[in-house]
Design a protein around this motif. Structure first.
Motif, PDB file in Angstrom:
ATOM      1  N   ILE A   1      24.902  70.770   1.086  1.00  0.00           N
ATOM      2  CA  ILE A   1      23.928  71.263   2.053  1.00  0.00           C
ATOM      3  C   ILE A   1      22.817  71.908   1.241  1.00  0.00           C
ATOM      4  CG2 ILE A   1      23.553  72.766   4.041  1.00  0.00           C
ATOM      5  CD1 ILE A   1      26.686  72.676   4.406  1.00  0.00           C
ATOM      6  N   LEU A   2      21.560  71.477   1.445  1.00  0.00           N
ATOM      7  CA  LEU A   2      20.503  71.811   0.490  1.00  0.00           C
ATOM      8  C   LEU A   2      19.704  73.069   0.809  1.00  0.00           C
ATOM      9  CD1 LEU A   2      19.073  68.266  -0.291  1.00  0.00           C
ATOM     10  CD2 LEU A   2      20.595  69.646  -1.698  1.00  0.00           C
ATOM     11  N   ASN A   3      19.301  73.266   2.043  1.00  0.00           N
ATOM     12  CA  ASN A   3      18.226  74.228   2.302  1.00  0.00           C
ATOM     13  C   ASN A   3      18.615  75.360   3.234  1.00  0.00           C
ATOM     14  OD1 ASN A   3      18.418  72.388   4.422  1.00  0.00           O
ATOM     15  ND2 ASN A   3      16.319  72.781   5.093  1.00  0.00           N
ATOM     16  N   THR A   4      19.782  75.948   3.031  1.00  0.00           N
ATOM     17  CA  THR A   4      20.162  77.056   3.910  1.00  0.00           C
ATOM     18  C   THR A   4      19.342  78.297   3.573  1.00  0.00           C
ATOM     19  OG1 THR A   4      21.925  77.762   2.420  1.00  0.00           O
ATOM     20  CG2 THR A   4      22.505  76.170   4.107  1.00  0.00           C
ATOM     21  N   LYS A   5      18.943  79.019   4.589  1.00  0.00           N
ATOM     22  CA  LYS A   5      18.106  80.209   4.393  1.00  0.00           C
ATOM     23  C   LYS A   5      18.908  81.397   3.880  1.00  0.00           C
ATOM     24  CE  LYS A   5      15.124  78.700   8.177  1.00  0.00           C
ATOM     25  NZ  LYS A   5      14.690  78.953   9.573  1.00  0.00           N
ATOM     26  N   LYS A   6      20.205  81.448   4.215  1.00  0.00           N
ATOM     27  CA  LYS A   6      21.010  82.624   3.887  1.00  0.00           C
ATOM     28  C   LYS A   6      21.608  82.572   2.489  1.00  0.00           C
ATOM     29  CE  LYS A   6      22.319  83.501   8.702  1.00  0.00           C
ATOM     30  NZ  LYS A   6      23.438  83.592   9.669  1.00  0.00           N
ATOM     31  N   SER A   7      22.021  81.392   2.044  1.00  0.00           N
ATOM     32  CA  SER A   7      22.777  81.358   0.789  1.00  0.00           C
ATOM     33  C   SER A   7      22.355  80.270  -0.179  1.00  0.00           C
ATOM     34  CB  SER A   7      24.268  81.185   1.111  1.00  0.00           C
ATOM     35  OG  SER A   7      24.478  80.009   1.863  1.00  0.00           O
ATOM     36  N   GLY A   8      21.324  79.551   0.107  1.00  0.00           N
ATOM     37  CA  GLY A   8      20.913  78.486  -0.782  1.00  0.00           C
ATOM     38  C   GLY A   8      21.823  77.280  -0.659  1.00  0.00           C
ATOM     39  N   PRO A   9      21.778  76.332  -1.602  1.00  0.00           N
ATOM     40  CA  PRO A   9      22.598  75.126  -1.528  1.00  0.00           C
ATOM     41  C   PRO A   9      24.091  75.449  -1.488  1.00  0.00           C
ATOM     42  CG  PRO A   9      20.894  74.889  -3.193  1.00  0.00           C
ATOM     43  CD  PRO A   9      20.890  76.326  -2.783  1.00  0.00           C
ATOM     44  N   ILE A  10      24.838  74.637  -0.702  1.00  0.00           N
ATOM     45  CA  ILE A  10      26.284  74.833  -0.557  1.00  0.00           C
ATOM     46  C   ILE A  10      26.981  73.497  -0.836  1.00  0.00           C
ATOM     47  CG2 ILE A  10      28.160  75.445   1.008  1.00  0.00           C
ATOM     48  CD1 ILE A  10      26.079  77.024   2.655  1.00  0.00           C
ATOM     49  N   ASP A  11      27.844  73.487  -1.823  1.00  0.00           N
ATOM     50  CA  ASP A  11      28.637  72.281  -2.076  1.00  0.00           C
ATOM     51  C   ASP A  11      29.774  72.198  -1.059  1.00  0.00           C
ATOM     52  OD1 ASP A  11      27.147  71.411  -4.231  1.00  0.00           O
ATOM     53  OD2 ASP A  11      28.373  72.463  -5.701  1.00  0.00           O
ATOM     54  N   VAL A  12      30.028  70.987  -0.548  1.00  0.00           N
ATOM     55  CA  VAL A  12      31.092  70.763   0.422  1.00  0.00           C
ATOM     56  C   VAL A  12      32.006  69.650  -0.093  1.00  0.00           C
ATOM     57  CG1 VAL A  12      29.823  71.593   2.427  1.00  0.00           C
ATOM     58  CG2 VAL A  12      29.578  69.206   1.748  1.00  0.00           C
ATOM     59  N   ASN A  13      33.243  69.673   0.372  1.00  0.00           N
ATOM     60  CA  ASN A  13      34.245  68.709  -0.099  1.00  0.00           C
ATOM     61  C   ASN A  13      34.159  67.415   0.707  1.00  0.00           C
ATOM     62  OD1 ASN A  13      35.110  70.600  -1.926  1.00  0.00           O
ATOM     63  ND2 ASN A  13      36.818  71.302  -0.673  1.00  0.00           N
ATOM     64  N   VAL A  14      33.886  66.326   0.011  1.00  0.00           N
ATOM     65  CA  VAL A  14      33.700  65.029   0.652  1.00  0.00           C
ATOM     66  C   VAL A  14      34.415  63.950  -0.153  1.00  0.00           C
ATOM     67  CG1 VAL A  14      31.433  65.714   1.558  1.00  0.00           C
ATOM     68  CG2 VAL A  14      31.564  64.466  -0.617  1.00  0.00           C
ATOM     69  N   CYS A  15      34.606  62.787   0.470  1.00  0.00           N
ATOM     70  CA  CYS A  15      35.051  61.589  -0.240  1.00  0.00           C
ATOM     71  C   CYS A  15      34.495  60.382   0.478  1.00  0.00           C
ATOM     72  CB  CYS A  15      36.571  61.525  -0.335  1.00  0.00           C
ATOM     73  SG  CYS A  15      37.409  61.281   1.246  1.00  0.00           S
ATOM     74  N   ALA A  16      34.274  59.315  -0.256  1.00  0.00           N
ATOM     75  CA  ALA A  16      33.772  58.088   0.356  1.00  0.00           C
ATOM     76  C   ALA A  16      34.816  57.499   1.289  1.00  0.00           C
ATOM     77  CB  ALA A  16      33.413  57.073  -0.718  1.00  0.00           C
ATOM     78  N   LEU A  17      34.360  56.915   2.385  1.00  0.00           N
ATOM     79  CA  LEU A  17      35.254  56.159   3.256  1.00  0.00           C
ATOM     80  C   LEU A  17      35.521  54.795   2.638  1.00  0.00           C
ATOM     81  CD1 LEU A  17      33.892  56.982   6.823  1.00  0.00           C
ATOM     82  CD2 LEU A  17      35.870  57.960   5.655  1.00  0.00           C
ATOM     83  N   GLY A  18      36.746  54.307   2.793  1.00  0.00           N
ATOM     84  CA  GLY A  18      37.133  53.029   2.224  1.00  0.00           C
ATOM     85  C   GLY A  18      36.276  51.886   2.750  1.00  0.00           C
ATOM     86  N   ASN A  19      35.895  50.992   1.873  1.00  0.00           N
ATOM     87  CA  ASN A  19      35.049  49.826   2.135  1.00  0.00           C
ATOM     88  C   ASN A  19      33.570  50.173   2.185  1.00  0.00           C
ATOM     89  OD1 ASN A  19      37.414  48.356   2.329  1.00  0.00           O
ATOM     90  ND2 ASN A  19      37.335  48.104   4.544  1.00  0.00           N
ATOM     91  N   SER A  20      33.214  51.459   2.043  1.00  0.00           N
ATOM     92  CA  SER A  20      31.807  51.848   2.092  1.00  0.00           C
ATOM     93  C   SER A  20      31.050  51.343   0.871  1.00  0.00           C
ATOM     94  CB  SER A  20      31.682  53.375   2.167  1.00  0.00           C
ATOM     95  OG  SER A  20      30.326  53.779   2.122  1.00  0.00           O
ATOM     96  N   VAL A  21      29.772  51.073   1.071  1.00  0.00           N
ATOM     97  CA  VAL A  21      28.876  50.881  -0.066  1.00  0.00           C
ATOM     98  C   VAL A  21      28.596  52.245  -0.676  1.00  0.00           C
ATOM     99  CG1 VAL A  21      27.823  48.816   0.927  1.00  0.00           C
ATOM    100  CG2 VAL A  21      26.808  51.065   1.397  1.00  0.00           C
ATOM    101  N   GLY A  22      28.175  52.272  -1.930  1.00  0.00           N
ATOM    102  CA  GLY A  22      27.849  53.523  -2.591  1.00  0.00           C
ATOM    103  C   GLY A  22      26.376  53.854  -2.461  1.00  0.00           C
ATOM    104  N   THR A  23      26.031  55.082  -2.797  1.00  0.00           N
ATOM    105  CA  THR A  23      24.621  55.492  -2.776  1.00  0.00           C
ATOM    106  C   THR A  23      23.930  55.157  -4.080  1.00  0.00           C
ATOM    107  OG1 THR A  23      25.012  57.694  -3.725  1.00  0.00           O
ATOM    108  CG2 THR A  23      25.263  57.463  -1.329  1.00  0.00           C
ATOM    109  N   GLY A  24      24.710  55.030  -5.176  1.00  0.00           N
ATOM    110  CA  GLY A  24      24.116  54.927  -6.497  1.00  0.00           C
ATOM    111  C   GLY A  24      23.756  56.300  -7.029  1.00  0.00           C
ATOM    112  N   PRO A  25      23.222  56.365  -8.260  1.00  0.00           N
ATOM    113  CA  PRO A  25      22.969  57.650  -8.920  1.00  0.00           C
ATOM    114  C   PRO A  25      21.928  58.506  -8.219  1.00  0.00           C
ATOM    115  CG  PRO A  25      22.049  55.824 -10.188  1.00  0.00           C
ATOM    116  CD  PRO A  25      22.897  55.219  -9.132  1.00  0.00           C
ATOM    117  N   GLY A  26      21.054  57.899  -7.426  1.00  0.00           N
ATOM    118  CA  GLY A  26      20.031  58.677  -6.736  1.00  0.00           C
ATOM    119  C   GLY A  26      20.534  59.406  -5.509  1.00  0.00           C
TER     120      GLY A  26
END
Length: 455
Positions: free
Chosen positions: A98-123
């Motif tokens: 989460i990038l632009n929170t006013k209270k605490s700045g960026p927040i990392d969250v726990n995620v994983c790709a769904l099976g069969n998904s395409v990837g985003t690539g390095p960008g």
């Protein structure tokens, strides 16, 4: 009159003797498994020595060889049934932020790709994230509001459903079809609330299905705890920016196998009773409950028949299906070959709901078959098998149903299954040895009755 009474007395006596014999046989099955079972050490080896078994991976190939070798010790014959399977790779780096929170700045969250998904690539993918509950919400927002944005599907599993699988069924469409539904309106990515009932830090993966002729956009699951946090921020701050990065890709189909072992029937060898589980698992964990447990329980049916000297009238076949998780290719291929060979399957029983304590069996069959199976309830109830009212069969044996096969699914207690389902938590230490063994004995008892009395 005397003749009639004598006949009636004879029928009652024969019935009582048969019931007594069956009670004794089923008790011996449970006793043998609970004292001398092999299901748990088998599962321990499969999960800790072989490990995760996503189709196309070295782990899946090792699982095939391990199960073939073990079945050779308990079956009359064993063979591998070739099947081409999807070969999806997760990649190493998975980031959610989460990038632009006013209270605490960026927040990392726990995620994983769904099976069969395409990837985003390095960008990666960056955009304003919009929360929706269902596909109707997408239609209400429309393309002008969705195009270029990330969609966050945040419909929880319904906690009021006592059957956890019913709760799962009411929520899983957003994971399976959410990416394509959002892509129709121009979304650039999808975040899906994990399919779990508890507040957890870890995400749940699972397969998605892309709709033909719709752009493929990347999709991730977010842990339920972080889904709640993200939802709260969206309500408070409106224009929340989200970033995620994945490197998954789908490679060309890979060769693999269903693993099949059988004990030939002595009286009706052409009538086949199948027991099975799926050998593949997601790559994040050991696949203990999903579905190593079902595999070893199916294998144990053959072993118990063998070591107890039970000579089946009908052929008993154990199948380790490949690719239930992200394609169902093994189940489809097995049914296809059964039809081509004109095999006569009279029943198929699957275990794919975890290695928990017995509750019953679901059935998809004729009313006559259901009535017959329910007549066996007094024999099975002492072992916790009381639920025979659900209408369903397992995913891998489902393709056999159109051929007139009665399909059953072992029903263990469902309350803890979705704590582990499709997560790194699905490990051998989450499996109770005793509950796993009770499930193996339950499946063996049902096979014993079907074999003895037929349909």
């Amino acid at each position: 009159m005397k003749k009639t009474l004598l006949l009636l007395f004879s029928f009652i006596t024969v019935g009582a003797v048969a019931q007594s014999t069956d009670e004794s046989a089923i008790k011996q099955i449970f006793d043998k498994e609970l004292v001398d079972g092999k299901s748990y050490p088998w599962l321990e080896y499969l999960t800790t020595r072989v490990g995760s078994r996503l189709t196309g991976s070295p782990g899946a190939a090792a699982g095939v060889e391990w199960s073939r070798h073990e079945l050779e010790n308990v079956a009359d014959s064993v063979w591998l049934q070739p099947v081409m399977v999807p070969h999806w790779l997760r990649g190493q780096q998975e980031v959610g932020r989460i990038l632009n929170t006013k209270k605490s700045g960026p927040i990392d969250v726990n995620v994983c790709a769904l099976g069969n998904s395409v990837g985003t690539g390095p960008g990666g993918v960056t955009g304003v994230i919009l929360e929706v509950k269902n596909f109707d919400d997408l239609k209400k927002l429309g393309e002008k509001n969705i195009k270029g944005k990330i969609i966050f599907f945040n419909r929880p599993m319904d906690p009021t459903k006592v059957d956890a699988f019913e709760a799962y069924g009411g929520a899983v469409d957003q994971r399976a079809f959410g990416a394509s539904e959002a892509a129709k309106f121009g979304a650039v990515g999808v975040v899906v609330r994990s399919m779990g009932l508890n507040q957890e830090d870890y995400p749940h993966t699972g397969a998605l299905r892309y709709t033909p002729n719709v752009p493929k956009i990347p999709a991730i699951a977010i842990s339920t705890k972080h889904a709640e946090r993200l939802s709260k921020l969206i309500k408070e701050e409106k224009e929340v920016q989200f970033y995620f990065e994945t490197h998954c890709e789908m490679l060309p189909d890979a060769p693999s196998f269903n693993v099949i072992g059988e004990i030939k029937g002595y009286e009706y060898p052409d009538e086949i009773i199948v027991v099975g589980g799926h050998l593949d698992s997601w790559d994040l964990a050991q696949g203990a409950h999903d579905d190593g447990a079902g595999c070893v329980q199916a294998m144990e049916v053959l072993r118990l028949f063998k070591i107890m000297g039970i000579k089946p009238k009908r052929t008993i076949r154990a199948v380790m299906f490949m690719n239930e998780e992200n394609g169902l290719r093994g189940g489809l291929e097995y049914a296809k070959q059964a039809e081509l060979k004109k095999e006569k399957h009279i029943a198929a029983i699957e275990s794919d709901r975890g290695g928990f304590a017995p509750r019953g069996f679901s059935m998809s069959a004729t009313e006559a078959v259901k009535t017959k199976v329910k007549s066996w309830k007094p024999l099975l109830e002492p072992y916790g098998l009381t639920d025979f009212n659900q209408e369903s069969g397992g995913a891998d044996i489902g393709p056999l149903a159109p051929q007139g096969v009665a399909v059953f699914e072992y029903l263990p207690d469902s309350q803890r299954y979705f704590d582990y389902h499709h997560t790194p938590e699905d490990t051998i230490d989450k499996v109770s040895k005793r509950e796993l063994e009770l499930g193996a004995a339950s499946m063996t008892a049902l096979v014993y009755l079907i074999d003895k009395y037929g349909f």
